[in-house]
Design a protein around this motif. Structure first.
Motif, PDB file in Angstrom:
ATOM      1  N   UNK A  16       0.718  -1.148  -0.080  1.00  0.00           N
ATOM      2  CA  UNK A  16      -0.021  -0.144   0.225  1.00  0.00           C
ATOM      3  C   UNK A  16       0.967   1.421   0.051  1.00  0.00           C
ATOM      4  N   UNK A  17       0.244   2.565  -0.380  1.00  0.00           N
ATOM      5  CA  UNK A  17       0.841   3.656  -0.342  1.00  0.00           C
ATOM      6  C   UNK A  17       0.571   4.487   1.044  1.00  0.00           C
ATOM      7  N   UNK A  18      -0.156   3.850   1.903  1.00  0.00           N
ATOM      8  CA  UNK A  18      -0.813   4.444   2.963  1.00  0.00           C
ATOM      9  C   UNK A  18      -0.897   3.330   4.018  1.00  0.00           C
ATOM     10  N   UNK A  19       0.256   2.989   4.648  1.00  0.00           N
ATOM     11  CA  UNK A  19       0.462   1.859   5.487  1.00  0.00           C
ATOM     12  C   UNK A  19       0.012   2.223   6.759  1.00  0.00           C
ATOM     13  N   UNK A  20      -0.114   3.696   7.161  1.00  0.00           N
ATOM     14  CA  UNK A  20      -0.744   4.015   8.362  1.00  0.00           C
ATOM     15  C   UNK A  20      -2.295   3.735   8.714  1.00  0.00           C
ATOM     16  N   UNK A  21      -2.848   3.633   7.457  1.00  0.00           N
ATOM     17  CA  UNK A  21      -4.286   3.281   7.527  1.00  0.00           C
ATOM     18  C   UNK A  21      -4.526   2.093   8.269  1.00  0.00           C
ATOM     19  N   UNK A  41      -0.821 -13.264  11.069  1.00  0.00           N
ATOM     20  CA  UNK A  41       0.097 -12.480  10.941  1.00  0.00           C
ATOM     21  C   UNK A  41      -0.270 -11.555   9.674  1.00  0.00           C
ATOM     22  N   UNK A  42      -0.207 -10.295   9.954  1.00  0.00           N
ATOM     23  CA  UNK A  42      -0.101  -9.133   8.922  1.00  0.00           C
ATOM     24  C   UNK A  42       1.015  -8.207   8.820  1.00  0.00           C
ATOM     25  N   UNK A  43       1.574  -8.286   7.675  1.00  0.00           N
ATOM     26  CA  UNK A  43       2.736  -7.246   7.331  1.00  0.00           C
ATOM     27  C   UNK A  43       2.368  -6.256   6.531  1.00  0.00           C
ATOM     28  N   UNK A  44       2.627  -5.091   6.827  1.00  0.00           N
ATOM     29  CA  UNK A  44       2.352  -3.870   5.848  1.00  0.00           C
ATOM     30  C   UNK A  44       3.660  -3.474   4.993  1.00  0.00           C
ATOM     31  N   UNK A  45       3.494  -3.321   3.938  1.00  0.00           N
ATOM     32  CA  UNK A  45       4.769  -3.000   3.168  1.00  0.00           C
ATOM     33  C   UNK A  45       4.383  -1.584   2.463  1.00  0.00           C
ATOM     34  N   UNK A  46       5.172  -0.591   2.603  1.00  0.00           N
ATOM     35  CA  UNK A  46       5.256   0.660   1.978  1.00  0.00           C
ATOM     36  C   UNK A  46       5.469   0.605   0.620  1.00  0.00           C
ATOM     37  N   UNK A 115      -1.175 -12.227  -0.426  1.00  0.00           N
ATOM     38  CA  UNK A 115      -0.588 -10.758  -0.877  1.00  0.00           C
ATOM     39  C   UNK A 115      -1.799  -9.838  -1.130  1.00  0.00           C
ATOM     40  N   UNK A 116      -2.104  -8.880  -0.418  1.00  0.00           N
ATOM     41  CA  UNK A 116      -3.131  -7.933  -0.748  1.00  0.00           C
ATOM     42  C   UNK A 116      -2.539  -6.545  -1.344  1.00  0.00           C
ATOM     43  N   UNK A 117      -3.013  -6.444  -2.747  1.00  0.00           N
ATOM     44  CA  UNK A 117      -2.336  -5.146  -3.144  1.00  0.00           C
ATOM     45  C   UNK A 117      -3.509  -4.141  -3.182  1.00  0.00           C
ATOM     46  N   UNK A 118      -3.143  -2.861  -2.621  1.00  0.00           N
ATOM     47  CA  UNK A 118      -4.184  -1.913  -2.607  1.00  0.00           C
ATOM     48  C   UNK A 118      -3.798  -0.813  -3.750  1.00  0.00           C
TER      49      UNK A 118
END
Ligand code: 21W
Length: 252
Positions: A16-21, A41-46, A115-118
């Motif tokens: 995502x471009x908005x990991x803070x969300x 397990x959730x890992x958020x990648x900028x 893998x979720x692509x926003x």
């Protein structure tokens, strides 16, 4: 970030471009607890980390002209390719995707690694769709990006992972048996001018179960009659539905 081994029953990487969300939802309530306990397990990648040049550019104007911007393919490939392992399902959240339903949520909850692509802007370069195994939408309304849909998916899947909520809770969920649920009551027994249906205070478990089934049928008939076409119904259910639809006097 992103390649540590995980003992979780469901592992989700988000690009995502908005990991803070993702901060508050992944640290709150049922899903927050599941993440903390390591069942989920959730890992958020900028995605910006893979942006092009000193300015970390991730988008550009559309070829052929027109309003809005399009996400360039290179940052998406750079972010997503290293996350794919054996059995990974890459899911692009996209308004033109397949609609998320309860059966699909149950299938994905068992997938092991997603893998979720926003997307943001007007969408992604068509050539980056090749990264995705499937494309999902959460409904026919327009949002500003794929992040809230990704969180909806994480919430829907997370509660289906064994151990996240009480074992039987999702068997009786609305949709699991193809019907809406009927009404629920708690204390007080009398509130303003409304009292709790006496059968619920009777202690007769068989009568309570029968009442709940009829109320589920009543509510489904009133609000979502389309569900009755595919719900598994007993002969008793069909008899009750005939009564409820006014052919005869309704059940008490
Ligand atoms: C909004 C992307 C508009 C592209 C027909 C008319 C992911 C989403 C999204 C977004 C456009 C989901 C269009 C339900 C959603 C998402 C951002 C460009 C598209 N088609 N599920 N206009 N709703 N939305 N226009 O918006 O990324 S899953």
């Amino acid at each position: 970030m992103g390649s540590e081994p995980s003992g979780a029953l469901l592992q989700i990487d988000v690009v995502t471009l908005f990991p803070e969300l993702f901060d508050a939802p992944l640290h709150t309530s049922v899903i927050g607890r599941a993440v903390e306990r390591g069942i989920l397990s959730v890992m958020v990648h900028d995605l910006r980390a893979h942006g092009i040049g000193r300015h970390r550019v991730v988008d550009d104007a559309p070829y052929g002209g027109g309003a809005g911007m399009v996400m360039r393919p290179e940052p998406l490939f750079a972010a997503i390719e290293p996350l794919r392992a054996d059995g990974t399902q890459v899911i692009l959240l996209d308004p033109a995707g397949e609609r998320l339903t309860d059966p699909l949520a149950r299938e994905l909850a068992a997938a092991g690694h997603l893998v979720l692509v926003c997307g943001r802007y007007e969408g992604i370069d068509e050539r980056a769709r090749a990264l995705a195994d499937r494309e999902l939408s959460i409904g026919d309304y327009v949002l500003t990006g794929g992040e809230l849909p990704a969180l909806v998916l994480i919430d829907a899947l997370g509660r289906l992972v064994p151990g996240v909520i009480e074992a039987d809770s999702h068997e009786s969920d609305s949709f699991a048996d193809g019907l809406l649920e009927g009404p629920h009551y708690t204390r007080p027994e009398q509130f303003r001018d409304a009292s709790v249906p006496p059968v619920l205070l009777s202690g007769h478990h068989g009568e309570v179960a029968r009442w709940r089934r009829v109320e589920a049928l009543r509510r489904t008939l009133a609000r979502r009659p389309d569900l009755l076409a595919t719900a598994p119904l007993t002969d008793q259910d069909r008899a009750d539905l005939r009564l409820l639809s006014g052919e005869e006097d309704p059940p008490a």
